[in-house]
Design a protein around this motif. Sequence first.
Motif: not given
Length: 389
Positions: A145-151, A245-248, A262-264
Amino acid sequence: MATFPSVLIAVDKFKGSLSGAGLSEAIAEGMKDELGRSFEPLICPIADGGDGTVEAALAAGFREIMAPVSGPLGEPVEAQFAYEGLSQTAVIEVAEACGLWRMDSQQLDAVNSTTFGVGELILAALDAGARHIVVGLGGSATTDAGAGMLQALGVKILDDDGEPLRAGGGALLGAARVDVSGLDNRLDSIDFTVACDVTNPLLGSSGAAAVFGPQKGATEEQVLLLDRSLKHFSNLLELDMGVSRETFSIQEGAGAAGGLGFACLALGAKMRPGVDICFELTGFHQVLEHADVVITGEGKLDEQTLQGKGPAGVANAARAQHKRTLAVCGSNELTAQRAEKAGFERVFAVLDMEYEGHQVTLAESLKTPSHYVKLLGAEIARYLRESPN
């Protein structure tokens, strides 16, 4: 004697054998063999927002920048992106950092692979001076879910002990808190665009884990784990951002590239069709105005080609300007009627060729692809000479 038409070669790659630039060159050489060395076609490589997008930007005058980033399993890799200083625009492909191409089938690990390197590429683009960042989604080995990118960009994802969570989508089920306060503030002042051609949401039967997880090595049990993990993480992120919740997570494209979409979206990115973005980057529409005939194509011409991929975009644009379009491919699965309806006047396929008394085989075409494409180029030249209008 009729004047030979002006020709624009606007092709995508033959995946695994010829790049867009290499394919363009081979077609042009074949046409010159038939028409003489003075023949000069216009050339504008294309892509659909996935792999090949950076290459198309480089062919259009962007410069290459290499950056050390983390690969899909955290290993150090060198990744490229394209940058144009005048417009302060960077073009990034997520697959450069965390692509399936960086792993063999035994290494695939949808549970533990990370998009951290994508975030590092974005940081490198910001360091280069980018104010406009285009990210091409596609070909990722990840489902985090792009968690790594966000980190990598400064977001903290913490466990129950307040420690940073380990990498990978599977670990996200253990997240206790997400803190976006450390996000790199340069992101507030950039124009962030994502090239995306899928409409999947993040979660559920049409989501990132269920649809794309198996091709990244996920078992049925791992798909269920990943879907739960992505739901948990998305709820925490949206909570910390102060949105419902669920906005993105339910937005179209949120499930692209293992949830990177999602992360983008959470970072404020605008999602656009990849073909449209690539045409703008390369100035395709302006070049098209100077051509009578367009040659486009990719490795395989099939129904998927017509669902928003590069050659279909070229055919549609050419038809709008009343230009003729010919297609070149390795193999063609479209009927003549279907191809014509899609805007292709004629299709020239390597595997339909007769060469030295036999039909070209797939093995032969992969061994010396430029040779056979040059022969197709010569055949196209003869076709246009016989029917110039």
